[in-house]
Design a protein around this motif. Structure first.
Motif, PDB file in Angstrom:
ATOM      1  N   UNK A   6       0.808  -1.204   0.000  1.00  0.00           N
ATOM      2  CA  UNK A   6       0.000   0.000   0.000  1.00  0.00           C
ATOM      3  C   UNK A   6       0.853   1.271   0.000  1.00  0.00           C
ATOM      4  N   UNK A  52       3.772   4.285  -0.792  1.00  0.00           N
ATOM      5  CA  UNK A  52       3.975   5.172  -1.940  1.00  0.00           C
ATOM      6  C   UNK A  52       5.063   4.653  -2.856  1.00  0.00           C
ATOM      7  N   UNK A  53       6.091   3.998  -2.309  1.00  0.00           N
ATOM      8  CA  UNK A  53       7.170   3.586  -3.205  1.00  0.00           C
ATOM      9  C   UNK A  53       6.786   2.396  -4.068  1.00  0.00           C
ATOM     10  N   UNK A  81       3.773   2.168  -5.218  1.00  0.00           N
ATOM     11  CA  UNK A  81       3.029   2.906  -6.235  1.00  0.00           C
ATOM     12  C   UNK A  81       4.001   3.432  -7.283  1.00  0.00           C
ATOM     13  N   UNK A  82       5.102   4.011  -6.804  1.00  0.00           N
ATOM     14  CA  UNK A  82       6.109   4.511  -7.741  1.00  0.00           C
ATOM     15  C   UNK A  82       6.563   3.404  -8.687  1.00  0.00           C
ATOM     16  N   UNK A 129       5.100   0.718  -9.576  1.00  0.00           N
ATOM     17  CA  UNK A 129       4.062   0.306 -10.535  1.00  0.00           C
ATOM     18  C   UNK A 129       3.918   1.367 -11.624  1.00  0.00           C
TER      19      UNK A 129
END
Lengths: 311, 439, 698
Positions: free
Chosen positions: B334, B336-337, B339-340, B342
């Motif tokens: 979950x 932020x990194x 997310x980065x 992806x």
């Protein structure tokens, strides 16, 4: 501008509505609902057993080691006692009553409401909160010393602690409560400490400090109310652990004293006779397992749902 | 990092000290009269008192604690006047205490009011000589006394002409003797110097019995660990990346049920299902409902004895570790990194394997290490259920008997395991986490 | 700016986009009917207040809306391909290759346990199949391109080992490695200090020109957008309400909301006496409860019947280049706007100027002891080391006035006020408040003294205790300091609530039922409840949206008028400080660099640091001509500050001195005007010779 345009979000919720909301959260989660049902089942059985059991739980009224049959639905134990009756009565000491010793200063020899597991968890919550709040809020030396003590307590294998405490103080409901309190407190304290470390960075704590409030006021009036939620979920898990521990102690033969039936002890007795009657071990084993699992599921589902709700 | 390490080590040492004091105190308060258990309830008050003195229980608790921790030979040395040393008994391999009188190993004995010295010879035997010139005068009472080492590894004080009537425990039983000492100080090297004392139940050194027990438990826990860890981490990661999907639900709820079920319940069910019911269908099944551990080495001769105990431990631990890993994995996926990664267009496998797993394993490793003392609790129960001759059963038996030397030693072993694994967990965390490594 | 007009097909074309999130009991449309396009070499700024859906638009382009979000209507075309519904391998190939993103918080966005080199390289090895060595070379080139000092060494570091500004450069380099057609930047400078922000914005503008990339730039800050974008879309409550070229939007806003926003922001150089901030009344409707008709209708000063029923479309406004979502845009004349009566406007009287000091601080210092990490330190063998958070700061605050303190993070402004209020004790120096000594911590202070000094906090979400009602929290100081008899507390609290323009019905509300601005009002009421003489405000508006910020600033001004309270006001936003304060102090790395009347600070003579700060401030006016001074390097560690003038390592004016080494000695305090002092080796004449940072707008 304020009153007239206030959106539904800001409208006053009565206490009742808020409770309703909480209950809805529980039922939103299938896991929590199932857990709650399992727990309520045992509570219900316990309450019934206070006024009625099929037979007398502590009397050898039947043949020994009977399989489940139409008279004794769950069979009988090695002393010819009805297992269903004993199972029902067994919930009492865990969840519903605590027997005070005869020489206890008040209400000696009587039973007080609230089972051993509940009082034990209450004890560890109280002790753990005080320690955790002091360690987390005061920090520095307080933190070092409290955490060092807790580390020692955590390093102490719980089962050894139980064995030694009970060897030292003898069997009894209060001793088991004490043992649960002592073994549970470090966990609570760590949780409270980490929550406190978070809360204490909030500006409202600064506001209280700039008002010159006392340390105790800040800890108990400003911080404690805001960690209630996670603490409540945690304590639900802890009741589970406590029942787990009581069962284990009973199994090891050092748990709650007779005459009231104790599930762990029932398992132990049945284990010794497992070759004569394989059916006697199942009911008390399942009872402990389902009650603990139920509490875990309930707490887990609740936590997940609260997290999702907050997102 | 240096600060962190030094602090961890200091904290570990302090923790162990605190635990040993607490343990000592608890046993002190609660063990009751151990002599009743050793001598039986039919023993007389006089016998018990005599035996208590021989066990050194009339010393203050602080003195006994110090003796237990670091030994008391250096305290007693001033009274005896000679250096006190230990020598291995060639037959039993157990330590014997001797006074080193100018190079000559010596013990003493009183017989018919006369003091004799036993001089140890090279071959292990000893020669008895009269040693009445050793008596010293107590100026206050005017009596003559002598401090020496007796043949039961105690420093004792004899008073000339006032031999006590004492009850002595021998291999043949408990009998009364004359010419006994007035005071006993059982000599010991202390646990820090590798001597945890004698087991009261058997009279043999704790260290001798404890070591095979520890080894057996290490085998049990080790096998369970090797089974649990890879399986649990894989299951946890699988559940974590499939958060909310059926696979996750099955692993999570299954893990929770396995963890929340007490070990003794799991064990009994396994005995019932695998040991009894399966046996009825398949007589050749390797699972044994009743395992007889004929000797401490039984598991090495018949490894199938390990099956059910290991399975029970696995059932309990697997769920716990898998759930921890899952929670950590969910949190990392979950972040932020991830997310980065992806959004950078990395393939999903790479996101999970390169970006997520390392961060996700940091939390479980410390928690698993902290969990070891919980595991010890599980081991006690499992060993009691199966009668497995390990450390847990030893603790249980000693606690039920009230054998304080044995409990103390065994408990200190478990505490040592707990603190050391935590230290290892901390270290592993530091090594995995570059933020801690490079500061 | 070169070609402002679109040439060729757009890189990104978004049409009638609606994004919905499934929530408990239904779904909410976070974004409705958004359309825009971006061409190569263009940058489109998307501005709006928090919760208006600007980030959701960005996430929908890369199809990363989480498990519960989805594109409900509309299309997103990237270089002619439809992106909506694209998943799996095809989407993955676009991400990071053709479309890249830069995020708000670079520390969070980089993997803490992987070396930066690995994180950069994989963009090339995965998408382009380059060899490791070739990828390494290209990464280093790109890092150098974004002016990363010591690029090769940075490749081997972990994210936490470099500063925030450098982390953002790494993220930008990562985004540009594959020369993408579109870069989405989501508040890329919000977490950075103003001087660092300025440098990053320069870089963004430069890269857009050099790489001919299309940039979608999301920000809440009108000034930032004005600096880097050539087109701007304004979003409000999930819709785009106005779209225009940057010059048109700022010079001639057409939508009433855009006009309202412009009136909320203090211009750099304006002050409270000469100008007024006009907050927008009401609040943004929550996504599940938007009004029918025009979503801005309930807050609009020009709303008519039609606005309540008919939803306006985004349409070109005749006569100007703007598109606006308003029925009456042509008829509205922003210049003729008069504030509606229900907006409270403080009246500023020229305050009585007896200038009696209420607080005198003299050479106050605060050091923190830090423990080192080597073995020697652990055993206490080495010299104790200190973080010199505040070093010999002196100032006086006149009664009834406002002192603003500005500086970037780590300058010691927060430590300074913590020391003043007694949350920390001071290490040395003198501090007096109304004649009482306040060098000690709060435990050593008299209750009456504590009562006189109160504080307003930064974060509205944490300023109130979630467990108690508004009334209980405002009443507590009255109870504790016995300023009000017990039975009158309730009525006094209600009086205060009304002074904060909150009704008495707020008395029993819990914090979670309040909006950010309302919480902040309660925070102010709580600070005033003990009737203090001095209130310290720690960034009281920096976490608020601009329209709310204006209202809070007005409220504070009013309070000061009404109660005669002295204020110390900390902020990092120079425009706000300038607007709000009578005196301003500028701090850098624990030292005070300049102090003086507000108007004097913002005009020459400047301290070189003040000059650099001012030139970094993003101004919400694309036509403003601002001197460009950028500071080199990073702020040194406060544990090991430069000797002499702490600014000497980065001072852009140092080389003008005949002997630059003089900066290694302690500079003198120079009197450059009435009450105006500068801590610098430069002479008053040199300092006065610098041009003003901001030329008059054309």
């Amino acid at each position: 501008m304020a009153a007239a345009t206030s959106s539904p979000r800001t409208e006053q919720l009565s206490r009742l509505q808020r409770w309703g909301k909480t209950v809805r959260i529980i039922f939103e989660s299938r896991v929590a609902t199932v857990g709650l049902m399992m727990v309520l089942f045992w509570f219900l059985l316990g309450f019934i057993s206070l006024v009625w059991t099929p037979y007398r739980p502590n009397f050898s009224d039947f043949e020994q080691n009977l399989r489940p049959n139409s008279t004794n639905w769950l069979g009988t134990d090695h002393l010819g006692r009805d297992i269903l009756s004993r199972l029902m009565a067994g919930t009492q000491v865990i969840l519903l009553k605590t027997r005070l010793p005869g020489d206890f200063p008040i209400l000696g020899g009587k039973a007080i409401p609230g089972g051993v597991a509940l009082w034990g968890v209450f004890g560890s919550l109280t002790l753990g909160s005080v320690l955790g709040l002091n360690a987390g809020y005061r920090s520095g030396w307080w933190d070092q010393i409290i955490m060092q003590l807790l580390d020692a307590l955590i390093a102490f294998p719980q089962i050894v602690l139980y064995l030694v405490v009970i060897a030292a103080l003898g069997q009894g409901d209060l001793v088991v409560i004490l043992a649960i309190t002592v073994t549970g407190a470090p966990g609570v304290a760590r949780l409270v400490r980490s929550l406190t470390l978070d809360i204490k960075t909030r500006d409202y704590i600064r506001a209280a400090e700039t008002r010159g409030e006392s340390v105790w006021f800040i800890m108990f009036r400003e911080i404690l109310p805001n960690i209630r939620g996670p603490l409540l979920v945690d304590s639900m898990l802890r009741v589970g652990y406590a029942i787990f521990a009581i069962g284990t102690l009973g199994f090891l033969g050092i748990g709650l004293p007779p005459p009231d039936p104790d599930w762990g002890n029932m398992v132990n007795d049945a284990r010794r006779n497992i070759f004569f009657n394989q059916w006697a071990v199942i009911p008390p084993s399942l009872a402990i397992a389902t009650l603990v699992i139920g509490l875990n599921l309930f707490a887990d589902g609740l936590r997940e749902e609260i997290n999702r709700y907050q997102k | 990092m240096a600060r962190f390490l030094v602090r961890s080590v200091i904290s570990t040492i302090v923790t162990m000290l605190l635990v040993s004091i607490a343990l000592f105190g608890l046993i002190e308060v609660g063990s009751g009269d151990i002599t009743v258990k050793i001598l039986g309830i039919e023993s007389t008050a006089e016998q018990r008192a005599s035996y208590r003195a021989q066990l050194g229980l009339d010393q203050s608790a602080a003195l006994r604690y110090i003796g237990w921790l670091v030994g008391n030979d250096w305290l007693v040395r001033g009274r005896v006047g000679h250096k006190l040393v230990t020598v291995k008994n060639p037959q039993t391999g157990e330590d014997q205490w001797w006074a080193d009188v100018d190079g000559q190993l010596t013990r003493w004995r009183m017989r018919s009011g006369e003091l004799y010295a036993l001089l140890r010879q090279e071959n292990g035997s000893s020669v008895e000589v009269l040693a009445n010139d050793g008596w010293q005068l107590d100026p206050e009472t005017g009596t003559e006394f002598f401090w020496g080492v007796n043949d039961n590894n105690s420093a004792v004080k004899w008073v000339r002409g006032a031999g006590e009537r004492v009850w002595v425990r021998t291999s043949a039983g408990f009998r009364q003797q004359g010419d006994g000492p007035q005071q006993y100080i059982p000599l010991r090297k202390g646990i820090l110097r590798g001597d945890p004392g004698l087991a009261l139940q058997t009279g043999r050194p704790v260290a001798v019995t404890l070591i095979p027990r520890i080894r057996n438990t290490a085998v049990l826990a080790g096998v369970a660990f090797i089974v649990v860890m890879p399986l649990a981490l894989v299951l946890g990661i699988l559940a974590g990346v499939n958060e909310g999907k059926p696979l996750d639900r099955v692993i999570s709820v299954g893990g929770l049920a396995a963890t929340a079920t007490p070990e003794f319940v799991t064990g009994i069910f396994l005995i019932l299902v695998l040991g009894i019911w399966l046996k009825e269908i398949w007589p050749g099944s390797p699972f044994k409902a009743v395992a007889l551990f004929t000797s401490p080495d039984a598991i090495f001769r018949d490894p199938t004895l390990l099956l059910l105990p290991v399975l029970t431990l696995t059932a309990v631990e697997l769920g716990y570790v898998a759930r921890m890993t899952r929670a950590s994995m969910v949190e990392v996926m979950d972040s932020a990194y991830i997310r980065t990664a992806i959004i950078k267009g990395m393939p999903y496998r790479r996101v999970v394997l390169r970006h997520a797993i390392r961060n996700a394993l940091m939390a479980p490793i410390t928690i698993i290490m902290l969990h070891v003392n919980w595991l010890v609790g599980g081991v006690v129960v499992v060993e009691v259920i199966f009668g497995y001759p390990g450390l847990g059963k030893y603790i249980y038996d000693s606690a039920i008997f009230g054998d304080f030397n044995a409990i103390e030693a065994a408990a200190m072993v478990t505490v040592f395991i707990a603190v050391v694994t935590r230290l290892i967990g901390d270290l592993a965390y530091t090594l995995l986490n570059p933020r801690l490594r490079y500061t | 700016m070169k070609s402002e007009e679109s040439v060729g097909p757009p890189v990104l074309k978004v049409e009638n986009l609606a994004v919905a999130y499934k929530v408990r009991g239904g779904e909410v449309e976070a974004v409705q009917d958004v359309s825009f396009e971006i061409h190569r070499g263009q940058s489109l700024g998307i501005v709006g207040e928090s919760g208006c859906g600007k980030s959701t638009v960005a996430w929908s382009i890369v199809n990363f809306l989480g498990a519960n979000g989805y594109v409900k209507r509309g299309s997103i075309k990237f270089q002619g391909q439809e992106l909506v519904g694209k998943t799996g391998e095809a989407l993955r190939r676009l991400r990071g290759d053709q479309i890249a993103m830069v995020y708000q918080d670079p520390m969070q966005a980089l993997n803490p346990s992987m070396r930066l080199g690995d994180q950069l390289r994989e963009v090339l090895t995965v998408h382009r199949g380059l060899s490791k060595k070739e990828a390494e070379r290209r990464c280093i080139e790109m890092l150098e391109r974004v002016y990363m000092p010591d690029a090769a060494a940075v490749m081997k570091r972990y994210p936490h080992q470099i500063s925030g500004g450098q982390q953002q450069r790494v993220v930008i380099a990562m985004a540009l490695l594959n020369n993408p057609a579109l870069v989405i930047m989501d508040e890329p400078t919000t977490a950075l200090d103003v001087t660092v922000e300025a440098a990053v914005l320069d870089l963004v503008a430069e890269l857009r020109r050099d790489f001919d990339t299309a940039i979608m730039f999301i920000s809440h800050n009108l000034g930032v957008v004005a600096r880097v974008c050539n087109h701007v879309g304004v979003m409000y409550a999930g819709e785009m309400v106005e779209r225009a070229r940057v010059g048109d939007l700022y010079a001639n806003p057409q939508h009433p909301y855009t006009q309202g926003l412009m009136r909320c922001v203090p211009k750099l150089g304006s002050d409270k006496v000469s100008s007024i901030l006009y907050p927008i009344r009401g609040r943004v409707p929550p996504p599940d409860n938007r009004p029918a008709g025009c979503i801005y209708g309930p807050r609009c000063d020009y709303a008519q019947d039609r606005c309540q029923h008919e939803h306006p479309a985004l349409r070109p406004i005749s006569g100007v280049g703007n598109w606006a979502r308003c029925h009456f845009a042509e008829e509205i004349d922003a210049a003729a706007w008069t504030p509606p009566e229900e907006i409270p406007i403080p009246t500023i009287d020229q305050p009585q100027s007896d200038n009696q000091p209420i607080m005198q601080i003299n050479e106050l210092s605060k050091y923190y002891e830090v423990r080192g990490d080597s073995l020697r330190d652990v055993f206490g063998l080495s010299q104790p080391r200190y973080v010199k958070a505040v070093e010999r700061v002196s100032f006086t605050v006149p009664k009834g006035k406002t002192l603003g303190i500005v500086g970037e993070s780590g300058c010691g402004k927060s430590t300074l006020i913590k020391t003043i209020i007694g949350l920390e004790d001071s290490s040395s120096g003198e501090a007096q408040f109304m004649g009482f000594d306040i060098t000690g911590a709060i435990q050593q202070r008299d209750t009456q003294l504590i009562r006189e000094l109160q504080m307003v906090f930064q974060n509205p979400d944490s300023t109130m205790n979630p467990s108690y009602t508004v009334g209980q929290q405002i009443g507590r100081p009255m109870e504790r300091f016995n300023t009000v008899p017990k039975n009158q507390i309730r009525s006094e609290v209600i009086k205060l609530l009304e002074a904060m323009r909150l009704g008495s019905n707020y008395y029993d509300r819990l914090p979670r039922q309040l909006s950010g601005g309302e919480k902040q009002r309660v925070g102010i009421a709580r600070a005033l409840a003990s009737q203090p003489d001095l209130v310290l405000c720690d960034e009281p508006v920096s976490a608020l949206d601009v329209s709310v910020q204006a209202a809070i600033l007005n409220l504070l001004l009013e309070v000061q008028q009404q109660f005669g309270t002295t204020l110390i006001f900390i902020a990092h936003d120079l425009s706000v400080v300038r607007f709000f304060s009578d005196y301003v102090a500028v701090m850098y790395l624990g030292q005070m660099m300049e102090i003086g009347p507000a108007e004097a600070i913002y005009a020459p003579p400047y301290h070189p640091y003040t000059e650099a700060l001012l030139s970094a401030v993003p101004i919400p006016d694309p036509k403003a001509r601002q001197k460009r001074i950028r500071l080199e390097g990073a702020v040194p560690s406060a544990m090991n500050p430069p000797t002499g003038c702490r600014f000497n390592t980065r001072c852009p004016r140092r080389h003008l001195l005949p002997d630059p080494d003089i900066c290694l000695t302690e500079p003198p305090w120079r009197d450059v005007g009435p009450d105006h002092q500068i801590f610098c080796h430069h002479t008053v004449e040199t300092l006065s010779s610098f041009d003003p940072v901001i030329a008059e707008t054309v």
